[in-house]
Write an enzyme that holds these catalytic residues in place. Structure first.
Site, PDB file in Angstrom:
ATOM      1  N   ARG A 139       0.869  -1.188   0.000  1.00  0.00           N
ATOM      2  CA  ARG A 139       0.000   0.000   0.000  1.00  0.00           C
ATOM      3  C   ARG A 139       0.896   1.225   0.000  1.00  0.00           C
ATOM      4  O   ARG A 139       1.760   1.368   0.865  1.00  0.00           O
ATOM      5  CB  ARG A 139      -0.902  -0.021   1.241  1.00  0.00           C
ATOM      6  CG  ARG A 139      -1.744   1.244   1.470  1.00  0.00           C
ATOM      7  CD  ARG A 139      -2.776   1.433   0.377  1.00  0.00           C
ATOM      8  NE  ARG A 139      -3.828   2.344   0.768  1.00  0.00           N
ATOM      9  CZ  ARG A 139      -3.768   3.680   0.704  1.00  0.00           C
ATOM     10  NH1 ARG A 139      -2.654   4.266   0.280  1.00  0.00           N
ATOM     11  NH2 ARG A 139      -4.802   4.414   1.061  1.00  0.00           N
ATOM     12  N   GLU A 176     -11.239   4.724  -4.830  1.00  0.00           N
ATOM     13  CA  GLU A 176     -11.588   3.311  -4.659  1.00  0.00           C
ATOM     14  C   GLU A 176     -12.090   2.747  -5.992  1.00  0.00           C
ATOM     15  O   GLU A 176     -12.467   3.487  -6.908  1.00  0.00           O
ATOM     16  CB  GLU A 176     -12.666   3.165  -3.583  1.00  0.00           C
ATOM     17  CG  GLU A 176     -12.232   3.619  -2.195  1.00  0.00           C
ATOM     18  CD  GLU A 176     -11.155   2.732  -1.602  1.00  0.00           C
ATOM     19  OE1 GLU A 176     -10.909   1.631  -2.136  1.00  0.00           O
ATOM     20  OE2 GLU A 176     -10.549   3.132  -0.591  1.00  0.00           O
ATOM     21  N   ARG A 236      -1.256  -5.491   4.608  1.00  0.00           N
ATOM     22  CA  ARG A 236      -0.401  -4.992   3.538  1.00  0.00           C
ATOM     23  C   ARG A 236       0.764  -4.192   4.113  1.00  0.00           C
ATOM     24  O   ARG A 236       0.617  -3.518   5.139  1.00  0.00           O
ATOM     25  CB  ARG A 236      -1.198  -4.100   2.584  1.00  0.00           C
ATOM     26  CG  ARG A 236      -2.338  -4.791   1.888  1.00  0.00           C
ATOM     27  CD  ARG A 236      -3.170  -3.828   1.061  1.00  0.00           C
ATOM     28  NE  ARG A 236      -3.791  -2.800   1.888  1.00  0.00           N
ATOM     29  CZ  ARG A 236      -4.637  -1.880   1.433  1.00  0.00           C
ATOM     30  NH1 ARG A 236      -4.941  -1.854   0.136  1.00  0.00           N
ATOM     31  NH2 ARG A 236      -5.166  -0.995   2.246  1.00  0.00           N
TER      32      ARG A 236
END
Length: 226
Positions: free
Chosen positions: A54, A62, A96
Site C-alpha cells: 500500500r 476506490e 499490507r
C-alpha cells in the site's frame, strides 16, 4: 579492488533508505511489480515471496469510485512489470506493507499526487511538501481535479461503512463474506471492485468478517477482481 568497491556500493544501496539514513534490511524490499490492484496498491515479488504493498501517504480513488480506472492505469503505466524499491514504513489493518515506492530515483508516490491521480492522505501525512504538489495539480485541473469537487476516498469509504452498518455489520467488521451462484465463498474488502454492490444474506450462510485472516480461516477466498 574495483570489484570490491562495486560490491560495497551495492550493499550501500540495499541498506540505505531514500534519504540516506541507515535502515535494516527488513525495511527495504527490492523486487518486480507483478500486479497493480488500484492507484495506491500493488503486488511485489521480492526474494521469492509476494508482498501486497500500500503506497504511503497517498489515497487513490476506490475501485467503485469515479477516477479509479485512470488512477490505476497511471500507477500501472509507471511500475507494472518493472523492478522497484519499496521503503517499508508499517503494516496496515489488511496485512499490507505500507511504503514508499521508488523506480530508480523517481518517487512514484509523489508523482501520482503531482499528476492528480491521488489525494494526499492527511491521516498518515509525514511529508507536508506533498500538499504543495497536490495544490499544484488541483490548480491545474490535472487528473481527478478535472472534476467539480471530487470526493476524497476516505469520505467514500465512510459512506460504504455506513451502508455496511445498515446491512447489519458489526463495528469494524466490514469484510463481506459472499456465496456466489456456484457456491463459492468469496470475501470482498472495502475498496474491492464489487464491494458496494455485494449484499449479505445471513440466511444463505453469508456473513461479515472483522479481518482477512478470519475470512480465510473460515474457508473464504479473496475476490479476484481487485
Amino acid at each position: 579492488m574495483l570489484r570490491d568497491l562495486g560490491r560495497s556500493l551495492l550493499v550501500l544501496v540495499v541498506v540505505l533508505g531514500s534519504d540516506g539514513a541507515a535502515a535494516s534490511a527488513s525495511d527495504i524490499l527490492l523486487g518486480r511489480v507483478e500486479h497493480v490492484a488500484d492507484g495506491d496498491s500493488l503486488t511485489l515479488l521480492a526474494d521469492g515471496s509476494r508482498h501486497r504493498i500500500r503506497l504511503h501517504q497517498i489515497d487513490a480513488p476506490e475501485q467503485d469510485q469515479p477516477g479509479s480506472r485512470e488512477s490505476r492505469r497511471a500507477l500501472a503505466g509507471k511500475v507494472d512489470g518493472k523492478y522497484v524499491r519499496v521503503t517499508v514504513v508499517t503494516t496496515d489493518d489488511y496485512g499490507r506493507l505500507v511504503g514508499q515506492v521508488w523506480l530508480g530515483d523517481r518517487d512514484i508516490n509523489r508523482e501520482l499526487i503531482g499528476e492528480g491521480h491521488a489525494w494526499v492522505y492527511r491521516r498518515y501525512l509525514e511529508d507536508r511538501s506533498l500538499l504543495a504538489d497536490e495544490a499544484t495539480a488541483r490548480d491545474a485541473g490535472r487528473g481527478l481535479w478535472a472534476a467539480i469537487d471530487p470526493q476524497p476516498p476516505w469520505e467514500w469509504r465512510q459512506r460504504a461503512r455506513a451502508a455496511a452498518s445498515a446491512q447489519g455489520a458489526a463495528e469494524g467488521c466490514l469484510i463481506k463474506g459472499n456465496i456466489n451462484r456456484r457456491g463459492e465463498r468469496i470475501y470482498h474488502q472495502p475498496g474491492d471492485r464489487y464491494y458496494a454492490e455485494t449484499r449479505i444474506n445471513t440466511s444463505r450462510g453469508e456473513r461479515w468478517f472483522c479481518s482477512e485472516a478470519e475470512a480465510k480461516r473460515a474457508g473464504w477466498r479473496g475476490a479476484r477482481s481487485r
